[in-house]
Design a protein around this motif. Sequence first.
Motif, PDB file in Angstrom:
ATOM      1  N   SER A   1      63.357 109.347  -3.201  1.00  0.00           N
ATOM      2  CA  SER A   1      62.490 108.895  -2.117  1.00  0.00           C
ATOM      3  C   SER A   1      61.419 107.959  -2.666  1.00  0.00           C
ATOM      4  CB  SER A   1      61.830 110.100  -1.437  1.00  0.00           C
ATOM      5  OG  SER A   1      60.995 109.697  -0.381  1.00  0.00           O
ATOM      6  N   ARG A   2      61.217 106.829  -2.037  1.00  0.00           N
ATOM      7  CA  ARG A   2      60.244 105.842  -2.509  1.00  0.00           C
ATOM      8  C   ARG A   2      58.829 106.401  -2.381  1.00  0.00           C
ATOM      9  NH1 ARG A   2      57.594 101.047  -0.440  1.00  0.00           N
ATOM     10  NH2 ARG A   2      57.385  99.510  -2.120  1.00  0.00           N
ATOM     11  N   VAL A   3      58.084 106.340  -3.469  1.00  0.00           N
ATOM     12  CA  VAL A   3      56.702 106.810  -3.496  1.00  0.00           C
ATOM     13  C   VAL A   3      55.821 105.594  -3.755  1.00  0.00           C
ATOM     14  CG1 VAL A   3      55.040 108.388  -4.555  1.00  0.00           C
ATOM     15  CG2 VAL A   3      57.457 109.035  -4.415  1.00  0.00           C
ATOM     16  N   VAL A   4      55.071 105.153  -2.763  1.00  0.00           N
ATOM     17  CA  VAL A   4      54.279 103.938  -2.869  1.00  0.00           C
ATOM     18  C   VAL A   4      53.010 104.204  -3.651  1.00  0.00           C
ATOM     19  CG1 VAL A   4      55.193 103.057  -0.691  1.00  0.00           C
ATOM     20  CG2 VAL A   4      53.091 104.388  -0.692  1.00  0.00           C
ATOM     21  N   PRO A   5      52.431 103.167  -4.289  1.00  0.00           N
ATOM     22  CA  PRO A   5      51.170 103.348  -5.021  1.00  0.00           C
ATOM     23  C   PRO A   5      50.067 103.904  -4.122  1.00  0.00           C
ATOM     24  CG  PRO A   5      52.189 101.267  -5.616  1.00  0.00           C
ATOM     25  CD  PRO A   5      52.991 101.809  -4.478  1.00  0.00           C
ATOM     26  N   ASP A   6      49.224 104.733  -4.702  1.00  0.00           N
ATOM     27  CA  ASP A   6      48.085 105.385  -4.063  1.00  0.00           C
ATOM     28  C   ASP A   6      48.481 106.517  -3.115  1.00  0.00           C
ATOM     29  OD1 ASP A   6      46.240 103.760  -5.372  1.00  0.00           O
ATOM     30  OD2 ASP A   6      46.365 102.219  -3.814  1.00  0.00           O
TER      31      ASP A   6
ATOM     32  N   VAL B   1      48.114 118.483  -7.423  1.00  0.00           N
ATOM     33  CA  VAL B   1      48.152 117.266  -6.609  1.00  0.00           C
ATOM     34  C   VAL B   1      48.235 116.084  -7.564  1.00  0.00           C
ATOM     35  CG1 VAL B   1      46.979 115.845  -4.894  1.00  0.00           C
ATOM     36  CG2 VAL B   1      46.775 118.343  -4.790  1.00  0.00           C
ATOM     37  N   VAL B   2      49.215 115.213  -7.370  1.00  0.00           N
ATOM     38  CA  VAL B   2      49.375 114.028  -8.209  1.00  0.00           C
ATOM     39  C   VAL B   2      49.354 112.791  -7.312  1.00  0.00           C
ATOM     40  CG1 VAL B   2      50.675 115.248  -9.986  1.00  0.00           C
ATOM     41  CG2 VAL B   2      51.908 114.142  -8.118  1.00  0.00           C
ATOM     42  N   ARG B   3      48.907 111.684  -7.892  1.00  0.00           N
ATOM     43  CA  ARG B   3      48.827 110.424  -7.138  1.00  0.00           C
ATOM     44  C   ARG B   3      49.593 109.343  -7.872  1.00  0.00           C
ATOM     45  NH1 ARG B   3      43.559 110.082  -6.323  1.00  0.00           N
ATOM     46  NH2 ARG B   3      43.699 110.865  -4.177  1.00  0.00           N
ATOM     47  N   ARG B   4      50.336 108.554  -7.131  1.00  0.00           N
ATOM     48  CA  ARG B   4      51.094 107.439  -7.689  1.00  0.00           C
ATOM     49  C   ARG B   4      50.141 106.300  -8.025  1.00  0.00           C
ATOM     50  NH1 ARG B   4      56.337 106.948  -9.704  1.00  0.00           N
ATOM     51  NH2 ARG B   4      57.534 105.330  -8.660  1.00  0.00           N
ATOM     52  N   SER B   5      50.187 105.830  -9.266  1.00  0.00           N
ATOM     53  CA  SER B   5      49.302 104.745  -9.692  1.00  0.00           C
ATOM     54  C   SER B   5      49.969 103.394  -9.452  1.00  0.00           C
ATOM     55  CB  SER B   5      48.947 104.904 -11.166  1.00  0.00           C
ATOM     56  OG  SER B   5      50.106 104.776 -11.966  1.00  0.00           O
ATOM     57  N   GLN B   6      49.213 102.321  -9.663  1.00  0.00           N
ATOM     58  CA  GLN B   6      49.745 100.977  -9.442  1.00  0.00           C
ATOM     59  C   GLN B   6      50.842 100.633 -10.452  1.00  0.00           C
ATOM     60  OE1 GLN B   6      49.085  98.954  -6.916  1.00  0.00           O
ATOM     61  NE2 GLN B   6      47.609 100.398  -6.016  1.00  0.00           N
ATOM     62  N   ASN B   7      50.782 101.210 -11.649  1.00  0.00           N
ATOM     63  CA  ASN B   7      51.820 100.929 -12.652  1.00  0.00           C
ATOM     64  C   ASN B   7      52.977 101.915 -12.578  1.00  0.00           C
ATOM     65  OD1 ASN B   7      50.593 103.201 -13.622  1.00  0.00           O
ATOM     66  ND2 ASN B   7      50.120 102.389 -15.643  1.00  0.00           N
ATOM     67  N   ARG B   8      53.070 102.640 -11.432  1.00  0.00           N
ATOM     68  CA  ARG B   8      54.197 103.503 -11.114  1.00  0.00           C
ATOM     69  C   ARG B   8      54.306 104.720 -12.026  1.00  0.00           C
ATOM     70  NH1 ARG B   8      59.407 100.276 -11.017  1.00  0.00           N
ATOM     71  NH2 ARG B   8      60.181 102.314 -10.354  1.00  0.00           N
ATOM     72  N   THR B   9      53.189 105.163 -12.565  1.00  0.00           N
ATOM     73  CA  THR B   9      53.122 106.473 -13.195  1.00  0.00           C
ATOM     74  C   THR B   9      52.420 107.419 -12.216  1.00  0.00           C
ATOM     75  OG1 THR B   9      51.012 105.982 -14.262  1.00  0.00           O
ATOM     76  CG2 THR B   9      53.035 105.447 -15.491  1.00  0.00           C
ATOM     77  N   PHE B  10      52.170 108.637 -12.638  1.00  0.00           N
ATOM     78  CA  PHE B  10      51.457 109.593 -11.797  1.00  0.00           C
ATOM     79  C   PHE B  10      50.194 110.053 -12.505  1.00  0.00           C
ATOM     80  CE2 PHE B  10      55.684 109.978  -9.899  1.00  0.00           C
ATOM     81  CZ  PHE B  10      55.364 109.994  -8.551  1.00  0.00           C
ATOM     82  N   ASP B  11      49.130 110.225 -11.733  1.00  0.00           N
ATOM     83  CA  ASP B  11      47.864 110.750 -12.234  1.00  0.00           C
ATOM     84  C   ASP B  11      47.617 112.119 -11.621  1.00  0.00           C
ATOM     85  OD1 ASP B  11      47.326 108.342 -13.630  1.00  0.00           O
ATOM     86  OD2 ASP B  11      46.553 107.433 -11.791  1.00  0.00           O
TER      87      ASP B  11
END
Length: 387
Positions: free
Chosen positions: A133-138, A155-165
């Motif tokens: 499933s596509r996970v968009v940045p932010d 809880v994790v967030r998708r970053s702009q460089n397509r990693t997770f924070d």
Amino acid sequence: MCRLDGAREAEIALVVPSFLQLTDAGTFSVGEFGTPGWTATGFARRVGDAVPLSLGPETCPAEELTALLIMWVIGEVVAREGEQPRHVAVSHPAVWGPYRRGQLYAALRAVGVHDVTLVPEPFAAAENHAVRSRVVPDSSLAVFSLGSHAFSASVVRRSQNRTFDLVNHVEGVDHHTGADFDDLLAALVRSRLGKDGVVSVAECEAAKRAFGPSVVISGIEITRDEFVEEIRPSIDHLVSTFTRALGAVQPDAVLLVGGGCRMTAIGDALSAAVDCRVLAEAAPEHSVAKGAAVAARLVVLGPESEPEPIETSVLVHTREASLRFPVGEIAHPDDDEFTAPPPRPPVDVSPLELPPRRVKRVASVLKPAGRRSGSRSDSKYDDEDGR
């Protein structure tokens, strides 16, 4: 396992319980529970603990046992595939700091496993989801992890460089987990049998995984509603901790990982508590391992273009409106901090003549025992943690 020349999704190569048994011959067998005091389990989460585990006459630090198990798994898969892996990824609890990660790195190097990336478990779960499933940045994902002996909420967030924070994480302390639910079911059966009744916990664990309208254990019929009523306080405690971990974040989806999430009551309770999709694979105990394999593939090949959402007809039904179906993908882990163990503190230490590391001697006698690896897993060997 992920194939570099195949699909981006991971496949299950081997499932084995994380048991190490020291035999009378002085060798180690893997995956079979033996004599109490000679078998170690649950050691992976004790990495970095200064108190070693006692195995008969031997005492072994948890990181050494973990490294031995990883070495054995790699050897089994290599024997089947006929080649060494290009890279290995090992998942670990999100609360681990540099010290614990450094201890595991050192133990892995001691047994000859060098090309390793350590991946926090919620990142691995999110990466497994992102395959399908596509996970968009932010955007944010919540991870509800319930295994045999551990619970966590992240809880994790998708970053702009397509990693997770990592946005937030809570490690369960006084929460009931999969093994506790097995005990509660056994106690419910035992209350019907009387004080002299004998109940198999293994039978209760199998019945809990595949609970229909009712199950029969030791000749006693227990309905699903009776069992849910028995475990309702424990589920409410888990869900309330999870919602506190969310805070003000509104996730796009909640990912259920760990074998404890096979119980439909978990998905139903979460669906009633959050305003988003609640997703799980058919075998949620494998989600983190599959995500770690995808992470290893990304380390070797680098990130790929975002996939289009995959339509799937594989649904896991719950009695309420929760949407639960196979999930997947993983982003490129940021492993800059994992390239080497933490530097030694700037102090002067007199050199000592250290004895040879026992782990090399232990590794030399590590022999597979019991079931050999095959092309598919056997459900009776599945461990709810999937680790």
